[in-house]
Motif scaffolding. Structure first.
Motif, PDB file in Angstrom:
ATOM      1  N   UNK A  93       0.824  -1.213   0.000  1.00 26.43           N
ATOM      2  CA  UNK A  93       0.000   0.000   0.000  1.00 26.43           C
ATOM      3  C   UNK A  93       0.855   1.257   0.000  1.00 26.43           C
ATOM      4  N   UNK A  94       1.995   1.229   0.657  1.00 29.07           N
ATOM      5  CA  UNK A  94       2.885   2.390   0.684  1.00 29.07           C
ATOM      6  C   UNK A  94       3.472   2.624  -0.707  1.00 29.07           C
ATOM      7  N   UNK A  95       3.980   1.572  -1.319  1.00 24.62           N
ATOM      8  CA  UNK A  95       4.546   1.694  -2.660  1.00 24.62           C
ATOM      9  C   UNK A  95       3.471   2.169  -3.632  1.00 24.62           C
ATOM     10  N   UNK A  96       2.267   1.662  -3.520  1.00 22.94           N
ATOM     11  CA  UNK A  96       1.164   2.081  -4.384  1.00 22.94           C
ATOM     12  C   UNK A  96       0.849   3.563  -4.207  1.00 22.94           C
ATOM     13  N   UNK A  97       0.819   4.025  -2.967  1.00 23.49           N
ATOM     14  CA  UNK A  97       0.500   5.439  -2.707  1.00 23.49           C
ATOM     15  C   UNK A  97       1.576   6.358  -3.269  1.00 23.49           C
ATOM     16  N   UNK A  98       2.842   6.003  -3.094  1.00 26.15           N
ATOM     17  CA  UNK A  98       3.927   6.829  -3.623  1.00 26.15           C
ATOM     18  C   UNK A  98       3.920   6.793  -5.147  1.00 26.15           C
ATOM     19  N   UNK A  99       3.677   5.625  -5.713  1.00 25.13           N
ATOM     20  CA  UNK A  99       3.609   5.492  -7.173  1.00 25.13           C
ATOM     21  C   UNK A  99       2.479   6.352  -7.737  1.00 25.13           C
ATOM     22  N   UNK A 100       1.326   6.309  -7.098  1.00 31.46           N
ATOM     23  CA  UNK A 100       0.183   7.097  -7.564  1.00 31.46           C
ATOM     24  C   UNK A 100       0.459   8.591  -7.447  1.00 31.46           C
ATOM     25  N   UNK A 101       1.062   9.011  -6.344  1.00 29.71           N
ATOM     26  CA  UNK A 101       1.338  10.434  -6.140  1.00 29.71           C
ATOM     27  C   UNK A 101       2.416  10.954  -7.081  1.00 29.71           C
TER      28      UNK A 101
ATOM     29  N   UNK B 149       3.589   9.280 -10.000  1.00 34.23           N
ATOM     30  CA  UNK B 149       3.481   8.863 -11.386  1.00 34.23           C
ATOM     31  C   UNK B 149       4.691   8.056 -11.850  1.00 34.23           C
ATOM     32  N   UNK B 150       5.551   7.696 -10.913  1.00 36.89           N
ATOM     33  CA  UNK B 150       6.779   6.956 -11.240  1.00 36.89           C
ATOM     34  C   UNK B 150       6.500   5.465 -11.381  1.00 36.89           C
ATOM     35  N   UNK B 151       7.383   4.815 -12.080  1.00 38.59           N
ATOM     36  CA  UNK B 151       7.364   3.359 -12.182  1.00 38.59           C
ATOM     37  C   UNK B 151       7.763   2.808 -10.817  1.00 38.59           C
ATOM     38  N   UNK B 152       6.961   1.938 -10.224  1.00 40.91           N
ATOM     39  CA  UNK B 152       7.292   1.432  -8.883  1.00 40.91           C
ATOM     40  C   UNK B 152       8.651   0.734  -8.825  1.00 40.91           C
ATOM     41  N   UNK B 153       9.101   0.202  -9.937  1.00 42.57           N
ATOM     42  CA  UNK B 153      10.401  -0.467  -9.954  1.00 42.57           C
ATOM     43  C   UNK B 153      11.565   0.533  -9.928  1.00 42.57           C
ATOM     44  N   UNK B 154      11.266   1.803 -10.192  1.00 45.34           N
ATOM     45  CA  UNK B 154      12.306   2.835 -10.173  1.00 45.34           C
ATOM     46  C   UNK B 154      12.368   3.577  -8.848  1.00 45.34           C
ATOM     47  N   UNK B 155      11.441   3.286  -7.941  1.00 47.81           N
ATOM     48  CA  UNK B 155      11.470   3.901  -6.613  1.00 47.81           C
ATOM     49  C   UNK B 155      12.561   3.248  -5.774  1.00 47.81           C
ATOM     50  N   UNK B 156      13.149   4.009  -4.833  1.00 43.71           N
ATOM     51  CA  UNK B 156      14.123   3.373  -3.943  1.00 43.71           C
ATOM     52  C   UNK B 156      13.427   2.316  -3.082  1.00 43.71           C
ATOM     53  N   UNK B 157      14.156   1.306  -2.640  1.00 42.31           N
ATOM     54  CA  UNK B 157      13.533   0.277  -1.807  1.00 42.31           C
ATOM     55  C   UNK B 157      12.902   0.879  -0.547  1.00 42.31           C
ATOM     56  N   UNK B 158      11.743   0.382  -0.187  1.00 37.84           N
ATOM     57  CA  UNK B 158      11.034   0.866   0.993  1.00 37.84           C
ATOM     58  C   UNK B 158      11.904   0.756   2.238  1.00 37.84           C
ATOM     59  N   UNK B 159      12.739  -0.254   2.295  1.00 36.47           N
ATOM     60  CA  UNK B 159      13.611  -0.469   3.446  1.00 36.47           C
ATOM     61  C   UNK B 159      14.597   0.648   3.697  1.00 36.47           C
ATOM     62  N   UNK B 160      14.812   1.514   2.733  1.00 34.60           N
ATOM     63  CA  UNK B 160      15.684   2.678   2.954  1.00 34.60           C
ATOM     64  C   UNK B 160      14.978   3.744   3.781  1.00 34.60           C
ATOM     65  N   UNK B 161      13.657   3.716   3.784  1.00 31.55           N
ATOM     66  CA  UNK B 161      12.878   4.727   4.495  1.00 31.55           C
ATOM     67  C   UNK B 161      12.379   4.227   5.852  1.00 31.55           C
ATOM     68  N   UNK B 162      11.998   2.956   5.900  1.00 30.03           N
ATOM     69  CA  UNK B 162      11.402   2.399   7.114  1.00 30.03           C
ATOM     70  C   UNK B 162      11.534   0.879   7.060  1.00 30.03           C
TER      71      UNK B 162
END
Length: 71
Positions: free
Chosen positions: A3-11, A13-26
């Protein structure tokens, strides 16, 4: 937490595979422990930064991502 990755992707517009790993944030396991697997969350709200967004996860399951500039 998907759900976190989905929310950031939606906000963003980035490809979810291009986002930094969630583990870097929390710690994703700790986040899941706080908000899932119980009939009622032990935390009402948690906000953290991820990929340039302030992400808020609420005890009712709502996840919201806003740019840090919006707050």
């Amino acid at each position: 937490m998907f759900a976190v990755v989905s929310a950031v992707t939606e906000a963003s517009g980035a490809d979810p595979l291009k986002l930094p790993p969630l583990g870097r944030a929390i710690n994703p396991d700790a986040l899941n422990e706080l908000f899932t697997g119980r009939s009622e969350s032990i935390v009402a709200k948690l906000t953290f930064q991820c990929a340039g967004y302030d992400v808020t996860v609420r005890g009712n399951g709502e996840v919201q991502a806003r740019t840090t500039q919006d707050n």
